[in-house]
Design an enzyme around this catalytic site. Structure first.
Site, PDB file in Angstrom:
ATOM      1  N   PRO A  81       8.891   9.779  -4.130  1.00 21.99           N
ATOM      2  CA  PRO A  81       9.347   8.959  -5.257  1.00 21.99           C
ATOM      3  C   PRO A  81       8.670   7.593  -5.237  1.00 21.99           C
ATOM      4  O   PRO A  81       8.595   6.938  -4.195  1.00 21.99           O
ATOM      5  CB  PRO A  81      10.855   8.816  -4.995  1.00 21.99           C
ATOM      6  CG  PRO A  81      11.024   9.045  -3.535  1.00 21.99           C
ATOM      7  CD  PRO A  81       9.933   9.988  -3.126  1.00 21.99           C
ATOM      8  N   HIS A 270       8.692   4.056   4.466  1.00 24.07           N
ATOM      9  CA  HIS A 270       8.484   3.578   3.098  1.00 24.07           C
ATOM     10  C   HIS A 270       7.011   3.163   2.924  1.00 24.07           C
ATOM     11  O   HIS A 270       6.686   2.199   2.246  1.00 24.07           O
ATOM     12  CB  HIS A 270       9.400   2.375   2.817  1.00 24.07           C
ATOM     13  CG  HIS A 270       9.928   2.309   1.411  1.00 24.07           C
ATOM     14  ND1 HIS A 270      11.155   2.779   1.060  1.00 24.07           N
ATOM     15  CD2 HIS A 270       9.390   1.810   0.261  1.00 24.07           C
ATOM     16  CE1 HIS A 270      11.368   2.563  -0.234  1.00 24.07           C
ATOM     17  NE2 HIS A 270      10.298   1.982  -0.745  1.00 24.07           N
ATOM     18  N   ARG A 273       6.136  -0.449   4.005  1.00 20.34           N
ATOM     19  CA  ARG A 273       6.441  -1.535   3.060  1.00 20.34           C
ATOM     20  C   ARG A 273       7.705  -2.292   3.419  1.00 20.34           C
ATOM     21  O   ARG A 273       8.070  -3.251   2.760  1.00 20.34           O
ATOM     22  CB  ARG A 273       6.588  -0.952   1.646  1.00 20.34           C
ATOM     23  CG  ARG A 273       5.290  -0.451   1.076  1.00 20.34           C
ATOM     24  CD  ARG A 273       5.497   0.503  -0.087  1.00 20.34           C
ATOM     25  NE  ARG A 273       5.756  -0.104  -1.369  1.00 20.34           N
ATOM     26  CZ  ARG A 273       4.821  -0.608  -2.160  1.00 20.34           C
ATOM     27  NH1 ARG A 273       3.572  -0.617  -1.770  1.00 20.34           N
ATOM     28  NH2 ARG A 273       5.126  -1.118  -3.327  1.00 20.34           N
TER      29      ARG A 273
END
Ligand SMILES: Cc1cc2nc3c(=O)[nH]c(=O)nc-3n(C[C@H](O)[C@H](O)[C@H](O)COP(=O)(O)O)c2cc1C
Length: 377
Positions: A81, A270, A273
């Protein structure tokens, strides 16, 4: 000649994207937390894993299929996503949805997708998982869950590694906000990248489409710090479908999630990040697999740049792998053709790596042969 012809690796896609995207957009996609040492550590850890070359195995028939929650997928990797994908090119979200349909792999639909969740699951022909961020007091969050259920989503991905949005200096320097504001600095940036500016701004500034409805507001930088184990319990009680928890790097957390009713865990930093000093997620994957045992569904994303990386994640314990920013770079480089081209590159790289490691499929028993235990550069 289409730029897609120049994509022979994810590095090619990134290089082409860097030329075409405004600096603000490229750095939003490419950037990582802090001084980006976490991104470097993640890359170094993947590079240090060796695959075991085997010979004379008859690997003429190889299968790249996999199984997720009992359903066959065309590849052992899917689409992570990502918020505001349409910044990489107009219609990027829909290109990813069509790709998911074509290969029967899950499309991760972000809370902050730039196309409404209802449209994405329709175009993805059901191959879509809704990703949820908890935010504020959770009231908007739980309404999104009801909406996802009404839209036909059967799998929810709760992202838990963003109690606060990480500080990503490259993004901050350009004054990136969502929705973005066009001040003098951005104006110059956009003027110097006319191809992107004309097509993207002509198509309409990308929106956080799940919130373009009355009564929904979302601040990307709003604290999500209120979420705790009781939030997870509420969600588990509310959501009858499958629940994947994404953003896990610690074996103790993984064990607790298993007891709390998660159906699968996604090991992820992530894409480096969030916490700059987090351990390399590929190492966390090995530890978490050891803690959870062989049977528990375990997925991986972060730092995957090639088909060999996919195979390394599988040999390190992942049942399925997700690709992130490289897909956006492919779109920025050469639109939907670029996306298909990179997808085929990753598929080819994986298939060739399987041949060279003497395996014809990705079952646990086959994968066991592809690694040299402890082999590091
Ligand atoms: C531009 C961008 C936006 C992202 N947005 C989201 C998001 O909305 N929700 C989420 O759970 N993860 C988000 N992620 C993280 C990805 O799902 C995934 O964990 C990460 O991209 C994997 O690392 P990789 O890009 O190095 O492959 C985002 C990543 C990028 C690069």
């Amino acid at each position: 000649m289409s730029a897609a012809r120049n994509i022979h690796s994810s590095g090619d896609a990134r290089r082409l994207a860097q030329r075409r995207l405004p600096w603000m957009v490229f750095d939003y996609i490419d950037g990582a937390a802090g001084n980006e040492t976490g991104a470097a550590r993640q890359r170094a850890a993947l590079d240090a894993i060796c695959l075991r070359p085997r010979i004379l195995c008859d690997v003429s028939e190889r299968s790249l299929t996999s199984t997720l929650f009992g359903k066959k997928t065309g590849r052992p990797f899917g689409i992570a996503p990502m918020g505001m994908c349409n910044l990489s090119g107009p219609g990027a979200d829909l290109m990813l949805a069509r790709l998911a349909a074509r290969h029967a792999v899950p499309l991760g639909v972000s809370t902050v997708a730039s196309t409404p969740m209802e449209r994405l699951i329709e175009v993805a022909e059901g191959n879509a998982w809704f990703q949820l961020y908890f935010s504020g007091d959770g009231s908007g969050t739980f309404r999104l869950v009801e909406r996802a259920q009404a839209a036909g989503y059967e799998t929810l991905v709760l992202t838990v590694d963003v109690p606060e949005v990480g500080r990503r200096p490259r993004e901050l320097r350009h004054g990136f906000t969502m929705p973005f504001r066009i001040g003098p600095r951005q104006f110059v940036d956009f003027a110097l990248h006319p191809r992107w500016s004309l097509t993207t701004l002509f198509a309409g500034r990308p929106q956080m489409a799940n919130f373009a409805m009355e009564g929904f507001t979302f601040d990307r930088t709003e604290s999500r710090a209120k979420a705790d184990w009781s939030t997870l319990k509420r969600l588990r009680d509310l959501w009858p479908g499958r629940l994947v928890v994404k953003g896990v790097l610690d074996p103790e957390d993984a064990m607790q999630l298993k007891s709390a009713g998660a159906d699968a865990i996604q090991v992820s930093s992530h894409g480096a990040r969030q916490l700059e000093s987090a351990p390399a997620p590929i190492h966390a994957l090995t530890e978490i697999r050891a803690a959870l045992g062989e049977a528990f569904p375990l997925y991986y994303d972060s730092g995957i740049r090639s088909g060999e990386d996919v195979l390394k994640a599988c040999t390190s314990g992942a049942d399925f792998v997700f690709l992130g920013r490289i897909l956006q770079f492919a779109i920025a480089a050469a639109g939907e053709e670029g996306l298909h081209c990179l997808w085929d590159v990753i598929s080819d790289e994986l298939s060739i790596a399987m041949a060279q490691t003497g395996i014809t499929g990705l079952s646990a028993s086959e994968l066991a042969g592809a690694t040299t235990p402890g082999a590091q550069n």
